[in-house]
Design a protein around this motif. Structure first.
Motif, PDB file in Angstrom:
ATOM      1  N   PRO A   1      19.894  54.805  47.710  1.00 24.75           N
ATOM      2  CA  PRO A   1      18.730  54.843  46.542  1.00 24.75           C
ATOM      3  C   PRO A   1      18.969  52.577  46.171  1.00 24.75           C
ATOM      4  N   LYS A   2      17.588  52.599  46.512  1.00 33.31           N
ATOM      5  CA  LYS A   2      17.494  51.028  45.619  1.00 33.31           C
ATOM      6  C   LYS A   2      17.623  50.787  43.934  1.00 33.31           C
ATOM      7  N   GLY A   3      18.708  49.612  43.982  1.00 31.36           N
ATOM      8  CA  GLY A   3      19.382  49.084  43.060  1.00 31.36           C
ATOM      9  C   GLY A   3      20.793  49.801  42.646  1.00 31.36           C
ATOM     10  N   VAL A   4      21.285  50.696  43.793  1.00 31.73           N
ATOM     11  CA  VAL A   4      22.427  51.836  43.557  1.00 31.73           C
ATOM     12  C   VAL A   4      23.501  50.164  44.133  1.00 31.73           C
ATOM     13  N   VAL A   5      24.305  50.440  43.741  1.00 30.78           N
ATOM     14  CA  VAL A   5      25.597  49.326  44.236  1.00 30.78           C
ATOM     15  C   VAL A   5      26.745  50.249  44.562  1.00 30.78           C
ATOM     16  N   ALA A   6      27.049  49.868  45.064  1.00 31.76           N
ATOM     17  CA  ALA A   6      28.045  51.100  46.069  1.00 31.76           C
ATOM     18  C   ALA A   6      29.576  50.043  46.639  1.00 31.76           C
ATOM     19  N   GLY A   7      30.278  49.798  46.361  1.00 32.99           N
ATOM     20  CA  GLY A   7      31.134  48.214  46.792  1.00 32.99           C
ATOM     21  C   GLY A   7      32.564  48.287  46.104  1.00 32.99           C
ATOM     22  N   ASN A   8      32.747  47.157  46.655  1.00 31.11           N
ATOM     23  CA  ASN A   8      33.924  46.923  45.340  1.00 31.11           C
ATOM     24  C   ASN A   8      33.680  46.151  44.442  1.00 31.11           C
ATOM     25  N   ILE A   9      34.945  45.784  43.594  1.00 35.28           N
ATOM     26  CA  ILE A   9      34.844  44.952  41.893  1.00 35.28           C
ATOM     27  C   ILE A   9      34.867  43.819  42.480  1.00 35.28           C
ATOM     28  N   ASN A  10      35.667  43.665  43.235  1.00 40.02           N
ATOM     29  CA  ASN A  10      36.468  41.776  43.473  1.00 40.02           C
ATOM     30  C   ASN A  10      35.114  41.235  43.831  1.00 40.02           C
ATOM     31  N   ARG A  11      34.058  41.991  44.334  1.00 39.56           N
ATOM     32  CA  ARG A  11      32.623  41.068  44.677  1.00 39.56           C
ATOM     33  C   ARG A  11      32.431  40.440  43.769  1.00 39.56           C
ATOM     34  N   GLU A  12      31.944  41.971  42.503  1.00 41.74           N
ATOM     35  CA  GLU A  12      31.124  42.156  41.878  1.00 41.74           C
ATOM     36  C   GLU A  12      31.913  41.026  39.978  1.00 41.74           C
ATOM     37  N   ILE A  13      32.952  40.821  41.149  1.00 46.66           N
ATOM     38  CA  ILE A  13      33.911  40.305  39.420  1.00 46.66           C
ATOM     39  C   ILE A  13      33.214  38.259  39.912  1.00 46.66           C
ATOM     40  N   SER A  14      33.088  38.084  41.588  1.00 49.04           N
ATOM     41  CA  SER A  14      32.960  36.474  41.994  1.00 49.04           C
ATOM     42  C   SER A  14      31.932  36.113  41.501  1.00 49.04           C
TER      43      SER A  14
ATOM     44  N   ARG B   1      55.446  37.494  39.285  1.00 49.61           N
ATOM     45  CA  ARG B   1      55.107  37.722  40.085  1.00 49.61           C
ATOM     46  C   ARG B   1      53.158  37.362  39.614  1.00 49.61           C
ATOM     47  N   PHE B   2      53.084  37.371  38.198  1.00 54.39           N
ATOM     48  CA  PHE B   2      51.837  37.136  37.736  1.00 54.39           C
ATOM     49  C   PHE B   2      51.495  35.405  38.858  1.00 54.39           C
ATOM     50  N   LYS B   3      51.841  34.650  38.564  1.00 50.96           N
ATOM     51  CA  LYS B   3      52.265  33.367  38.763  1.00 50.96           C
ATOM     52  C   LYS B   3      51.528  33.241  40.677  1.00 50.96           C
ATOM     53  N   ASP B   4      52.025  34.449  41.504  1.00 48.58           N
ATOM     54  CA  ASP B   4      52.305  34.183  42.285  1.00 48.58           C
ATOM     55  C   ASP B   4      50.515  35.012  42.674  1.00 48.58           C
ATOM     56  N   PHE B   5      49.652  35.915  41.883  1.00 50.83           N
ATOM     57  CA  PHE B   5      48.745  36.315  42.009  1.00 50.83           C
ATOM     58  C   PHE B   5      48.132  35.768  41.567  1.00 50.83           C
ATOM     59  N   GLU B   6      48.034  35.020  40.262  1.00 45.88           N
ATOM     60  CA  GLU B   6      47.208  33.378  40.552  1.00 45.88           C
ATOM     61  C   GLU B   6      47.344  32.863  40.865  1.00 45.88           C
ATOM     62  N   ASN B   7      47.902  31.806  41.752  1.00 51.09           N
ATOM     63  CA  ASN B   7      47.941  31.100  43.090  1.00 51.09           C
ATOM     64  C   ASN B   7      47.271  31.779  44.250  1.00 51.09           C
ATOM     65  N   SER B   8      47.372  33.434  44.579  1.00 54.92           N
ATOM     66  CA  SER B   8      45.957  33.678  45.624  1.00 54.92           C
ATOM     67  C   SER B   8      45.100  34.276  44.661  1.00 54.92           C
ATOM     68  N   LEU B   9      44.297  33.437  43.733  1.00 50.95           N
ATOM     69  CA  LEU B   9      43.115  33.795  43.553  1.00 50.95           C
ATOM     70  C   LEU B   9      42.227  32.988  44.259  1.00 50.95           C
ATOM     71  N   ASN B  10      42.718  31.470  44.344  1.00 54.64           N
ATOM     72  CA  ASN B  10      41.900  30.458  43.926  1.00 54.64           C
ATOM     73  C   ASN B  10      40.905  30.029  43.010  1.00 54.64           C
ATOM     74  N   GLY B  11      40.173  29.801  43.197  1.00 55.10           N
ATOM     75  CA  GLY B  11      38.846  29.523  42.471  1.00 55.10           C
ATOM     76  C   GLY B  11      38.590  30.543  41.076  1.00 55.10           C
ATOM     77  N   GLU B  12      39.029  31.976  41.825  1.00 60.63           N
ATOM     78  CA  GLU B  12      38.456  33.120  40.959  1.00 60.63           C
ATOM     79  C   GLU B  12      38.952  32.783  39.764  1.00 60.63           C
ATOM     80  N   SER B  13      40.371  32.050  39.506  1.00 59.43           N
ATOM     81  CA  SER B  13      40.559  32.454  38.420  1.00 59.43           C
ATOM     82  C   SER B  13      40.295  31.661  37.318  1.00 59.43           C
ATOM     83  N   LEU B  14      39.665  30.652  37.204  1.00 60.58           N
ATOM     84  CA  LEU B  14      37.667  29.958  36.271  1.00 60.58           C
ATOM     85  C   LEU B  14      37.856  31.054  36.050  1.00 60.58           C
ATOM     86  N   LYS B  15      36.805  32.210  36.393  1.00 61.77           N
ATOM     87  CA  LYS B  15      35.820  33.192  36.360  1.00 61.77           C
ATOM     88  C   LYS B  15      36.395  34.303  34.708  1.00 61.77           C
TER      89      LYS B  15
END
Lengths: 438, 253
Positions: free
Chosen positions: A112-125, A14-28
């Motif tokens: 408050p300014k500087g605080v991040v609350a969101g998703n980790i995928n965005r941070e990775i990107s 399944r990891f191969k499918d996963f890698e394919n789903s990542l598109n450009g992200e797999s370069l990070k």
């Protein structure tokens, strides 16, 4: 054994499918970590009851299914999401559906300014430096196969960063909803919470399901409690009783930090909750409390480890279980007091009430103390509702059912009343009422 | 009101009560005295419905009902109140909550309307004066961390709130200092009335100086061996329980 290998190969393929789903992200750069983890995963074995850490928890039912890693979000309605919100609770909200961030339902204004609350995928990107510095640093994937699985498929999860000296007044409610629609899904939230020096944050990690589906949630959460920070954590698990839930929370506690966790769970078919905290500086405080309400054939396993690696730290642990039907509870509480950790206070307690003749609890305190000037205690009880108390209530005119409910509430109250958020305390009371006040 | 006819009761196969007969009318106060192990507390527990005690013979008629066929909670709802010798600590249940739940369960059973929070608190306040109890004890968990005297006073407070028809006080005086004893006794005395009967189980005559009984019964080895008026208690105090032993042997022979 053969089946374990098959299922391992299944996830590797399944990891191969996963890698394919990542598109450009797999370069990070993070993709290196994923690849390393999947390689490690291929070499690790799924635990059996021959492994000391899994002695009472037979996970083979989880290996019987070819769970499909969830690769995309599912559309659900606003009203479905709202069912899981707490009306009296003013909070920031992060919603994940089948493991993927649902921005349209989330709400994080007024932070408050500087605080991040969101998703980790965005941070990775975005190539977040914080993610690079902390992700995978506390939950090592090299020894634990479920962590390896999580790390290999790292995609999304909650990310919270509170810079130094910032205080977030309202709790952050992170809602993980699973809606399987008949699919046997694997969702793997990967969470990272970082609290800077002198900061304060309250985080509610909430797992829920839309229907009584059969699925597998494999969560890894890393928490960095910076110097003198206060991190209040609540984990609420109210999922399908057919679901499997494996969770590992690693807490890194810096000097004088205060981390408190309340884990309230209605269980799934098999649940394993690991909480591991390490004091990296002196003067830290760690509270791990929990309440589990089990029924039917549920199995619920809590493993905690508090590593007193430094002096002048306090830890308090109180887990309580109420078990009915043929359910099984496992509690293993390890406390390590290292040689230099003088003036340690470490208290641990696990109490269980068994409401049926077929429920069972295995509880094991594990204290390893290498310092000599410390105060440590532990206690474990497994029993029925106290007959004397029952008679006392009845002798005051209170009927069997009501007396039972009163005593169950009373038993649970030690844990419930230490939850700081009133709206949640009320909700937990309601859970108890719904279950025992029929 | 209450008629106990030839009650035999045992626990774990051991017979404790060996044929008790007792008649209690409304308005009366009966004292049951006797040495340790004579069966005083067993009698109290049997009347309240403790299941560990098995009644092997005899019957108890309470207000024309077969008492022994009723569950403990129904006995309480029918107006029986047992003040426990050792009141139970129940962590996590507030004293006020217990009292309110109990009172409303009893009212419901008797077809009366339940009291709301305001009405209940007003009632509670008036009853607390009876036993001179501190307000702070109400918000605490039932008997948790209470002193011996506070626990016993709490029992009397419960009795005052629940207004039973038949109150059984099981060694409510044991372990009390004289001040606490006076408070407890005066609370009980204020609850004496024409339509209420009280059974006072005690080891010591001292309590009976404050709660003056109409009748005194001496329990020995599972039987009532002597009954009389309050003078009997004084006689017992003077001569001790050994005197009874001889009496008993006389009776047997």
């Amino acid at each position: 054994m053969g089946h374990d290998v098959d299922i391992r190969d299944w996830y590797i393929s399944r990891f191969k499918d996963f890698e394919n789903s990542l598109n450009g992200e797999s370069l990070k750069p993070i993709h290196m970590l994923r690849k390393e983890a999947i390689e490690g995963f291929a070499k690790l074995n799924f635990p059996t009851t021959r492994d000391e850490e899994w002695r009472f928890t037979n996970i083979s039912p989880i290996l019987r299914f070819n769970f499909k890693p969830s690769l995309k979000i599912k559309k659900i309605t606003k009203s479905t999401v709202e069912k899981f919100l707490f009306k009296e609770l003013n909070c920031h909200l992060l919603v994940f559906i089948n493991g993927h961030f649902a921005k349209e339902f989330s709400r994080t204004n007024n932070l408050p300014k500087g605080v991040v609350a969101g998703n980790i995928n965005r941070e990775i990107s975005n190539g977040s430096e914080l993610v690079g510095r902390h992700l995978g640093k506390y939950a090592n994937h090299k020894e634990q196969i479920f962590t390896a699985l999580s790390t290999a498929f790292t995609k999304d999860g909650a990310f919270i960063y509170v810079p130094d000296d910032k205080i977030i007044e309202e709790p952050i409610h992170i809602l993980f909803i699973t809606d399987t629609n008949g699919e046997q899904l694997l969702t793997q939230p990967r969470n990272l919470y970082i609290a800077g020096k002198n900061s304060q944050v309250t985080i509610l990690e909430h797992y829920a399901s839309v229907n009584e589906g059969l699925y597998f949630t494999n969560v890894v959460t890393e928490v960095v409690a910076g110097e003198n920070s206060i991190v209040d954590h609540i984990k609420l698990q109210e999922e399908s009783v057919k679901s499997f839930h494996i969770s590992r929370t690693e807490i890194d506690q810096e000097r004088s930090s205060n981390f408190a966790s309340h884990s309230i769970s209605l269980g799934g078919e098999i649940t394993r909750n690991d909480f591991n905290s390490r004091f990296n500086g002196q003067g830290g405080e760690c509270t791990l409390n929990g309440l589990y309400l089990l029924n039917g054939n549920q199995l619920y396993d809590t493993h905690t480890m508090i590593d007193h690696a430094n002096p002048y730290c306090n830890s308090h642990e109180h887990y309580k279980g109420i078990l009915d039907g043929q359910s099984r509870g496992v509690f293993n509480g390890k406390i390590m007091v290292r040689r230099d950790a003088q003036k340690t206070n470490a208290f641990q307690e696990n109490n269980n009430i068994i409401l049926s003749s077929d429920a069972l609890v295995n509880t094991k305190p594990q204290l390893e103390i290498f310092a000599d000037d410390v105060k440590c205690s532990h206690g474990a009880t497994i029993g029925q509702l106290d007959a004397d108390s029952m008679f006392y209530l009845k002798a005051r005119g209170i009927g069997e059912e009501k007396a039972r409910t009163i005593l169950i509430h009373a038993f649970a109250s030690d844990v419930v009343r230490t939850v700081k958020i009133e709206a949640l305390r009320n909700y937990f009371e309601k859970i108890l009422n719904d279950r025992f006040n029929k | 009101m209450l008629q106990i006819k030839n009650i035999h009761a045992s626990i774990e196969g051991k017979e404790i009560l060996k044929g008790i007969n007792l008649k209690v009318n409304a308005g009366e106060v009966h004292a049951i005295m006797g040495p340790n192990g004579s069966g005083k507390s067993t009698l109290a527990q049997v009347l309240a419905g403790r299941q560990e005690y098995e009644v092997t013979k005899g019957e108890v008629i309470y207000n024309n009902k077969d008492l022994l066929s009723l569950s403990p909670e129904d006995r309480a709802r029918e107006g029986i109140f047992l003040a426990f010798q050792y009141p139970i600590e129940i962590p996590g249940v507030s004293n006020t909550n217990l009292l309110k739940t109990a009172l409303n369960e009893i009212r419901k059973y008797n077809g009366q309307e339940e009291l709301d929070a305001m009405e209940f608190l007003a009632l509670l306040k008036s009853k607390m004066k009876l036993v001179e109890m501190d307000q702070s004890l109400l918000n605490r968990a039932v008997n948790e961390g209470f002193s011996g005297g506070e626990k016993k006073r709490n029992e009397i407070l419960q009795m005052a709130v629940l207004e039973p028809k038949l109150a059984i006080l099981d060694e409510t005086d044991s372990g009390l200092d004289i001040d606490a004893l006076r408070i407890v006794a005066s609370g009980v005395n204020k609850l004496r009335s024409e339509d209420r009967a009280i059974i006072v189980v005690t080891h010591y005559q001292r309590l009976l100086n404050y709660i003056v009984p109409d009748f005194v019964h001496v329990l020995y080895n599972g039987r009532i061996v002597k009954s009389g008026t309050k003078e009997l208690a004084l006689e017992l105090e003077e001569k001790g329980y050994d005197w009874l032993k001889d009496q008993k042997e006389l009776v047997m022979n």
